[in-house]
Every structure is written in structure tokens, then in C-alpha cells.
Write a protein that holds these residues in place. Structure first.
Motif, PDB file in Angstrom:
ATOM      1  N   PRO A 153       0.825  -1.212   0.000  1.00 30.06           N
ATOM      2  CA  PRO A 153       0.000   0.000   0.000  1.00 30.06           C
ATOM      3  C   PRO A 153       0.862   1.266   0.000  1.00 30.06           C
ATOM      4  CG  PRO A 153      -0.531  -1.490   1.837  1.00 30.06           C
ATOM      5  CD  PRO A 153       0.800  -1.884   1.297  1.00 30.06           C
ATOM      6  N   GLU A 154       0.223   2.373  -0.330  1.00 33.71           N
ATOM      7  CA  GLU A 154       0.910   3.656  -0.205  1.00 33.71           C
ATOM      8  C   GLU A 154       1.194   3.953   1.265  1.00 33.71           C
ATOM      9  OE1 GLU A 154      -1.364   6.727  -2.052  1.00 33.71           O
ATOM     10  OE2 GLU A 154      -1.006   5.995  -4.093  1.00 33.71           O
ATOM     11  N   GLY A 155       2.326   4.629   1.508  1.00 33.40           N
ATOM     12  CA  GLY A 155       2.644   5.033   2.866  1.00 33.40           C
ATOM     13  C   GLY A 155       3.743   4.239   3.524  1.00 33.40           C
ATOM     14  N   GLY A 156       4.190   3.153   2.879  1.00 32.92           N
ATOM     15  CA  GLY A 156       5.281   2.378   3.431  1.00 32.92           C
ATOM     16  C   GLY A 156       4.858   1.434   4.547  1.00 32.92           C
TER      17      GLY A 156
ATOM     18  N   GLY B 145      -4.216  -2.355   9.493  1.00 27.98           N
ATOM     19  CA  GLY B 145      -5.499  -2.828   9.977  1.00 27.98           C
ATOM     20  C   GLY B 145      -6.637  -2.248   9.165  1.00 27.98           C
ATOM     21  N   SER B 146      -7.494  -1.463   9.810  1.00 25.46           N
ATOM     22  CA  SER B 146      -8.650  -0.880   9.131  1.00 25.46           C
ATOM     23  C   SER B 146      -8.327   0.449   8.448  1.00 25.46           C
ATOM     24  CB  SER B 146      -9.793  -0.675  10.128  1.00 25.46           C
ATOM     25  OG  SER B 146      -9.370   0.142  11.208  1.00 25.46           O
ATOM     26  N   GLN B 147      -7.093   0.933   8.569  1.00 22.75           N
ATOM     27  CA  GLN B 147      -6.706   2.166   7.872  1.00 22.75           C
ATOM     28  C   GLN B 147      -6.763   1.910   6.367  1.00 22.75           C
ATOM     29  OE1 GLN B 147      -3.423   4.566   9.446  1.00 22.75           O
ATOM     30  NE2 GLN B 147      -2.519   4.606   7.402  1.00 22.75           N
ATOM     31  N   ASP B 148      -7.478   2.758   5.633  1.00 17.76           N
ATOM     32  CA  ASP B 148      -7.851   2.450   4.256  1.00 17.76           C
ATOM     33  C   ASP B 148      -6.947   3.111   3.228  1.00 17.76           C
ATOM     34  OD1 ASP B 148      -9.269   1.267   2.253  1.00 17.76           O
ATOM     35  OD2 ASP B 148     -11.031   2.561   2.415  1.00 17.76           O
ATOM     36  N   ASP B 149      -5.700   2.650   3.135  1.00 18.29           N
ATOM     37  CA  ASP B 149      -4.756   3.172   2.142  1.00 18.29           C
ATOM     38  C   ASP B 149      -4.895   2.412   0.828  1.00 18.29           C
ATOM     39  OD1 ASP B 149      -3.657   4.959   3.968  1.00 18.29           O
ATOM     40  OD2 ASP B 149      -2.228   3.475   4.709  1.00 18.29           O
ATOM     41  N   PRO B 150      -4.748   3.094  -0.318  1.00 23.26           N
ATOM     42  CA  PRO B 150      -4.767   2.405  -1.615  1.00 23.26           C
ATOM     43  C   PRO B 150      -3.435   1.727  -1.884  1.00 23.26           C
ATOM     44  CG  PRO B 150      -4.361   4.730  -1.951  1.00 23.26           C
ATOM     45  CD  PRO B 150      -4.595   4.551  -0.468  1.00 23.26           C
ATOM     46  N   LEU B 151      -3.386   0.924  -2.931  1.00 24.08           N
ATOM     47  CA  LEU B 151      -2.140   0.309  -3.362  1.00 24.08           C
ATOM     48  C   LEU B 151      -1.180   1.365  -3.902  1.00 24.08           C
ATOM     49  CD1 LEU B 151      -3.404  -2.812  -5.361  1.00 24.08           C
ATOM     50  CD2 LEU B 151      -2.282  -2.828  -3.119  1.00 24.08           C
TER      51      LEU B 151
ATOM     52  N   ARG C  47      -7.116  -1.236  -0.725  1.00 20.02           N
ATOM     53  CA  ARG C  47      -5.936  -1.969  -1.165  1.00 20.02           C
ATOM     54  C   ARG C  47      -6.285  -3.364  -1.687  1.00 20.02           C
ATOM     55  NH1 ARG C  47      -5.749  -1.236   4.419  1.00 20.02           N
ATOM     56  NH2 ARG C  47      -5.338  -3.048   5.791  1.00 20.02           N
ATOM     57  N   CYS C  48      -7.481  -3.824  -1.393  1.00 19.08           N
ATOM     58  CA  CYS C  48      -8.003  -5.071  -1.961  1.00 19.08           C
ATOM     59  C   CYS C  48      -9.049  -4.797  -3.034  1.00 19.08           C
ATOM     60  CB  CYS C  48      -8.637  -5.935  -0.865  1.00 19.08           C
ATOM     61  SG  CYS C  48      -7.501  -6.452   0.431  1.00 19.08           S
ATOM     62  N   ARG C  49      -9.988  -3.947  -2.700  1.00 22.31           N
ATOM     63  CA  ARG C  49     -11.173  -3.773  -3.554  1.00 22.31           C
ATOM     64  C   ARG C  49     -10.825  -3.230  -4.936  1.00 22.31           C
ATOM     65  NH1 ARG C  49     -17.040  -1.381  -1.735  1.00 22.31           N
ATOM     66  NH2 ARG C  49     -17.998  -1.391  -3.808  1.00 22.31           N
ATOM     67  N   GLN C  50      -9.894  -2.296  -5.035  1.00 28.74           N
ATOM     68  CA  GLN C  50      -9.610  -1.698  -6.337  1.00 28.74           C
ATOM     69  C   GLN C  50      -9.056  -2.727  -7.320  1.00 28.74           C
ATOM     70  OE1 GLN C  50      -7.148   1.721  -5.416  1.00 28.74           O
ATOM     71  NE2 GLN C  50      -8.934   3.024  -5.076  1.00 28.74           N
ATOM     72  N   PHE C  51      -8.185  -3.611  -6.838  1.00 22.85           N
ATOM     73  CA  PHE C  51      -7.662  -4.663  -7.715  1.00 22.85           C
ATOM     74  C   PHE C  51      -8.755  -5.664  -8.058  1.00 22.85           C
ATOM     75  CE2 PHE C  51      -5.722  -8.889  -8.266  1.00 22.85           C
ATOM     76  CZ  PHE C  51      -4.979  -8.643  -9.411  1.00 22.85           C
ATOM     77  N   ALA C  52      -9.581  -6.020  -7.065  1.00 22.97           N
ATOM     78  CA  ALA C  52     -10.687  -6.950  -7.312  1.00 22.97           C
ATOM     79  C   ALA C  52     -11.628  -6.397  -8.371  1.00 22.97           C
ATOM     80  CB  ALA C  52     -11.438  -7.219  -6.008  1.00 22.97           C
ATOM     81  N   GLU C  53     -11.899  -5.097  -8.303  1.00 17.47           N
ATOM     82  CA  GLU C  53     -12.764  -4.468  -9.302  1.00 17.47           C
ATOM     83  C   GLU C  53     -12.138  -4.542 -10.690  1.00 17.47           C
ATOM     84  OE1 GLU C  53     -14.999  -1.163  -6.457  1.00 17.47           O
ATOM     85  OE2 GLU C  53     -13.165  -0.612  -7.541  1.00 17.47           O
ATOM     86  N   GLU C  54     -10.824  -4.353 -10.771  1.00 18.97           N
ATOM     87  CA  GLU C  54     -10.145  -4.431 -12.061  1.00 18.97           C
ATOM     88  C   GLU C  54     -10.266  -5.832 -12.654  1.00 18.97           C
ATOM     89  OE1 GLU C  54      -6.114  -2.599 -13.225  1.00 18.97           O
ATOM     90  OE2 GLU C  54      -5.614  -4.699 -12.791  1.00 18.97           O
ATOM     91  N   VAL C  55     -10.022  -6.857 -11.833  1.00 16.81           N
ATOM     92  CA  VAL C  55     -10.107  -8.233 -12.321  1.00 16.81           C
ATOM     93  C   VAL C  55     -11.529  -8.558 -12.764  1.00 16.81           C
ATOM     94  CG1 VAL C  55      -9.908 -10.666 -11.681  1.00 16.81           C
ATOM     95  CG2 VAL C  55      -8.163  -9.042 -10.935  1.00 16.81           C
TER      96      VAL C  55
ATOM     97  N   ARG D 162       1.054   3.363  12.645  1.00 16.44           N
ATOM     98  CA  ARG D 162       2.379   3.474  13.272  1.00 16.44           C
ATOM     99  C   ARG D 162       3.298   2.371  12.765  1.00 16.44           C
ATOM    100  NH1 ARG D 162       1.368   5.361  19.543  1.00 16.44           N
ATOM    101  NH2 ARG D 162      -0.493   6.619  19.154  1.00 16.44           N
ATOM    102  N   THR D 163       4.582   2.683  12.736  1.00 16.32           N
ATOM    103  CA  THR D 163       5.577   1.685  12.355  1.00 16.32           C
ATOM    104  C   THR D 163       5.898   0.801  13.545  1.00 16.32           C
ATOM    105  OG1 THR D 163       7.457   3.076  12.982  1.00 16.32           O
ATOM    106  CG2 THR D 163       6.583   3.343  10.732  1.00 16.32           C
ATOM    107  N   SER D 164       6.573  -0.301  13.265  1.00 12.34           N
ATOM    108  CA  SER D 164       6.986  -1.197  14.352  1.00 12.34           C
ATOM    109  C   SER D 164       7.871  -0.466  15.349  1.00 12.34           C
ATOM    110  CB  SER D 164       7.729  -2.404  13.776  1.00 12.34           C
ATOM    111  OG  SER D 164       6.874  -3.197  12.989  1.00 12.34           O
ATOM    112  N   GLN D 165       8.784   0.383  14.851  1.00 18.26           N
ATOM    113  CA  GLN D 165       9.686   1.099  15.757  1.00 18.26           C
ATOM    114  C   GLN D 165       8.916   2.066  16.647  1.00 18.26           C
ATOM    115  OE1 GLN D 165      13.032   0.487  16.266  1.00 18.26           O
ATOM    116  NE2 GLN D 165      12.514   1.766  18.045  1.00 18.26           N
ATOM    117  N   GLN D 166       7.927   2.739  16.093  1.00 14.68           N
ATOM    118  CA  GLN D 166       7.120   3.654  16.903  1.00 14.68           C
ATOM    119  C   GLN D 166       6.354   2.909  17.990  1.00 14.68           C
ATOM    120  OE1 GLN D 166       4.946   5.360  13.605  1.00 14.68           O
ATOM    121  NE2 GLN D 166       6.146   7.264  13.651  1.00 14.68           N
ATOM    122  N   ILE D 167       5.835   1.734  17.649  1.00 15.63           N
ATOM    123  CA  ILE D 167       5.111   0.934  18.641  1.00 15.63           C
ATOM    124  C   ILE D 167       6.063   0.423  19.712  1.00 15.63           C
ATOM    125  CG2 ILE D 167       3.735  -1.160  18.976  1.00 15.63           C
ATOM    126  CD1 ILE D 167       2.714  -0.714  16.083  1.00 15.63           C
TER     127      ILE D 167
END
Length: 208
Positions: A23-26, A31-37, A65-73, A98-103
Motif C-alpha cells: 500500500p501507499e505510505g510504506g 489494519g482498518s486504515q484504508d490506504d490504496p495500493l 488496497r483489496c477492492r480496487q484490484f478486485a474491481e479491475e479483475v 504506526r511503524t513497528s519502531q514507533q510501537i
């Protein structure tokens, strides 16, 4: 999954699971945070499937990050698309974004304890792993029955795949996160055979 090698019957069906790409953002706990691919994520997903793959339907998590690819297929191959809210990723609560280091910095040993045994600790404001397992396996069973006898591409998350494979392989939930890897665009194939003796579930492939 090709028609020649994996031909379903009225009593046989397949769930072809694929995890979303990067996903975007590294790297972070989404979890439920809705970032695109990301651009790389799109390349990973498109490279993971081929023209020889044949499905009868596409089932997806509602997250981008799941739905957009599923829609394309579904659009490209003229397949029915179904969106299942219960196939969304586990909620990591206060750890999301948060990143692992931040946690590690803020919560110390809680992160390593979670990876060692997610049943022993739940992230603050997060979803307990047993509740996550119940909703995912319930959704998987529902769609396997609803689309019985079909080949179903399921675009979902690493945690969702872990829960479904833990169910099929009888892996304890305490080992469901540390027991095996589910990298981006990883595919796992589950076969379901229903007979007078009940339902037989088999993992045919993981990681291909």
C-alpha cells in the motif's frame, strides 16, 4: 488456477486467496486504515495472476488496497464481484498508522508479545484475535456455501489469510501470526469437497 488442472464440480469448490500488494505510505500497522495500493503494489498484484487463471467470481475485502484490484479483475474478465465487510483486516486499534519502531518505543514489549502469541495480548483499542478469527471464518464458510461449485478469487489481507489457513490446517491461534509468512501478493489455494461424509478442506498451495 486453470480449468484443466482445477475443474470444480457441484460438490467441489476452490477459494483462491491473494493478499493485497504494497500500500501507499510504506511499512506500518494498517489494519482498518484504508490506504490504496502503491504503484509497486499494483505491479505486484498484476504479476501474481496470469491469463491462464480462471475464476467464476471475485470476492473482496471492502478496503481499497483489496477492492480496487478486485474491481479491475472482475471488470476485465466480466466476473461477478462481491464485497464482504467481514473480510477486512484485523483492527490494530491504537497501533494503526504506526511503524513497528514507533510501537516499540511507546509500548515496549507488547509488540513482541503480540507476535509471539496474539491470543495473549490485544493492541490497545484493537480487535481480539479470537473475535477476528470468528468473523473471518464465518464469512469464508458463508461464501463457500453461497458460491459452491465455483472457483472464487478472494482478494484480502495477510491476517485474513492467516485465519482461514489456521482454520483449515488446525493451527492454534497462538501460532497463527508467527507460524508462516504471507508476503504481499501471496496466493493460497484451498479446495472444498462436500460428500455424504461431510466437508473436506485441503490446502493445495501456499506462496505461489
Amino acid at each position: 488456477m486453470t480449468r484443466d488442472s482445477q475443474q470444480p464440480t457441484a460438490d467441489t469448490s476452490f477459494l483462491d486467496l491473494i493478499r493485497h500488494g504494497e500500500p501507499e505510505g510504506g511499512p506500518m500497522f494498517r489494519g482498518s486504515q484504508d490506504d490504496p495500493l502503491s504503484e509497486t503494489g499494483w505491479k505486484q498484484m498484476r504479476a501474481a495472476i496470469s491469463d491462464s487463471d480462471c475464476w467464476d467470481a471475485v470476492l473482496t475485502s471492502p478496503l481499497q488496497r483489496c477492492r480496487q484490484f478486485a474491481e479491475e479483475v472482475a471488470d476485465t474478465r466480466n466476473l461477478p464481484l462481491f464485497v464482504e465487510p467481514d473480510l477486512r483486516e484485523v483492527s490494530f486499534g491504537a497501533w494503526e498508522g504506526r511503524t513497528s519502531q514507533q510501537i516499540l518505543t511507546e509500548y515496549g514489549d507488547q509488540l513482541s508479545a503480540f507476535w509471539d502469541d496474539p491470543t495473549a495480548i490485544t493492541p490497545p483499542e484493537g480487535e481480539p484475535i479470537d473475535a477476528f478469527y470468528r468473523r473471518v471464518t464465518r464469512a469464508g464458510a458463508l461464501w463457500q456455501r453461497r458460491l459452491a461449485g465455483q472457483r472464487i478469487l478472494v482478494v484480502c489481507h495477510g491476517g485474513v489469510i492467516r485465519m482461514l489457513l489456521a482454520d483449515v490446517l488446525h493451527i492454534p491461534l497462538s501460532r497463527s501470526f508467527a507460524g508462516f509468512a504471507v508476503p504481499y501478493a501471496c496466493r493460497s489455494l484451498i479446495r472444498f469437497d462436500r460428500s455424504e461424509h461431510g466437508l473436506l478442506r485441503s490446502l493445495l498451495r501456499h506462496g505461489g
